[in-house]
Design a protein around this motif. Structure first.
Motif, short mmCIF file in Angstrom:
data_model
loop_
_atom_site.label_atom_id
_atom_site.label_comp_id
_atom_site.label_asym_id
_atom_site.label_seq_id
_atom_site.Cartn_x
_atom_site.Cartn_y
_atom_site.Cartn_z
N PHE A 3 0.83 -1.21 0.00
CA PHE A 3 0.00 0.00 0.00
C PHE A 3 0.86 1.26 0.00
N TYR A 6 2.19 1.68 -3.48
CA TYR A 6 1.15 2.12 -4.40
C TYR A 6 0.81 3.59 -4.20
N ASN A 74 -0.47 -2.84 -11.84
CA ASN A 74 -1.69 -3.61 -11.61
C ASN A 74 -1.37 -5.04 -11.19
N CYS A 77 -0.22 -5.08 -7.59
CA CYS A 77 -1.35 -4.91 -6.66
C CYS A 77 -2.16 -6.20 -6.54
N GLN A 78 -2.36 -6.89 -7.65
CA GLN A 78 -3.14 -8.13 -7.62
C GLN A 78 -2.40 -9.24 -6.88
N ARG A 81 -2.72 -8.39 -3.27
CA ARG A 81 -4.07 -8.68 -2.78
C ARG A 81 -4.23 -10.16 -2.44
N HIS A 82 -3.69 -11.01 -3.28
CA HIS A 82 -3.77 -12.45 -3.02
C HIS A 82 -3.09 -12.80 -1.70
N PHE A 84 -2.51 -10.66 0.79
CA PHE A 84 -3.28 -10.02 1.86
C PHE A 84 -4.46 -10.89 2.28
N SER A 85 -5.08 -11.55 1.29
CA SER A 85 -6.28 -12.34 1.58
C SER A 85 -5.98 -13.46 2.56
#
Length: 213
Positions: A3, A6, A74, A77-78, A81-82, A84-85
């Motif tokens: 984050f 970004y 992008n 970030c993806q 996100r994976h 982070f999940s």
């Protein structure tokens, strides 16, 4: 970390500015230092290292090229996100398991059916909850409720029990007055006073607008 990266580059697509280059170069050094010094619990260790390594790899790329490519950003970030999940899932499980261990025995063993019908759960917080707040969702399920108001109340700006009870007192007073004035609807004064009339008039406004077309 992702984050932070970004937010630093989100408005700097294309050639990396000198200021951002300097900031990110220092941040890369900081992350490497963290990677070499910090220890995580065994069950979450790999995910945390994966997040750090992903951040290091991306920073090395953009510092080398001095260019922020939108597609690469992008993808970064993806991938983040994976990862982070995984942390999000673990955090939700830990928080809810702890809550359930304490609350469900208390609820099932202490109250009979009659007492449960009048039970009020106060959830204290410093600000308005976001949609899907997991403590609310937990108590909705425990008490078989669909929404806040009847048995479950989120109390904003309450940092102690006394303040929460004062707010509950006002809530109960409003509910009693509401039932008297609005044909048994104890929730009416917990909504905007103008809500029902406003909804009706908004429908008339837009119905009239459509008829004029």
């Amino acid at each position: 970390m992702p984050f932070k990266i970004y937010l630093t580059v989100m408005f700097n697509l294309g050639t990396l500015s000198d200021d951002n280059y300097t900031e990110l170069k220092q941040y890369l050094q900081d992350i490497r230092s963290i990677r070499n010094s910090i220890q995580f619990p065994t069950d979450i260790q790999q995910t945390q290292y994966d997040i750090i390594d992903l951040s290091i790899e991306y920073l090395e790329t953009i510092l080398k090229t001095k260019f922020i490519d939108q597609t690469q950003l992008n993808e970064f970030c993806q991938q983040a996100r994976h990862l982070f999940s995984v942390n999000i899932d673990l955090a939700a499980r830990a928080q809810l398991d702890m809550l359930d261990t304490k609350m469900r025995p208390w609820y099932e063993e202490r109250f009979n059916d009659t007492e449960r019908n009048t039970l009020k759960i106060l959830i204290m917080g410093s600000k308005t909850t976001r949609d899907g707040y997991i403590e609310k969702t937990y108590f909705y399920t425990l008490l078989g409720e669909r929404q806040e108001g009847n048995h479950i109340i989120y109390v904003e700006d309450a940092d102690n029990e006394q303040r929460a009870l004062e707010i509950l007192g006002v809530w109960l007073l409003d509910a009693k007055a509401s039932a008297r004035f609005f044909s048994g609807d104890s929730e009416r004064l917990h909504r905007d006073v103008l809500a029902d009339a406003g909804v009706a008039h908004i429908k008339r406004i837009f119905k009239a607008s459509k008829s004029e077309l």
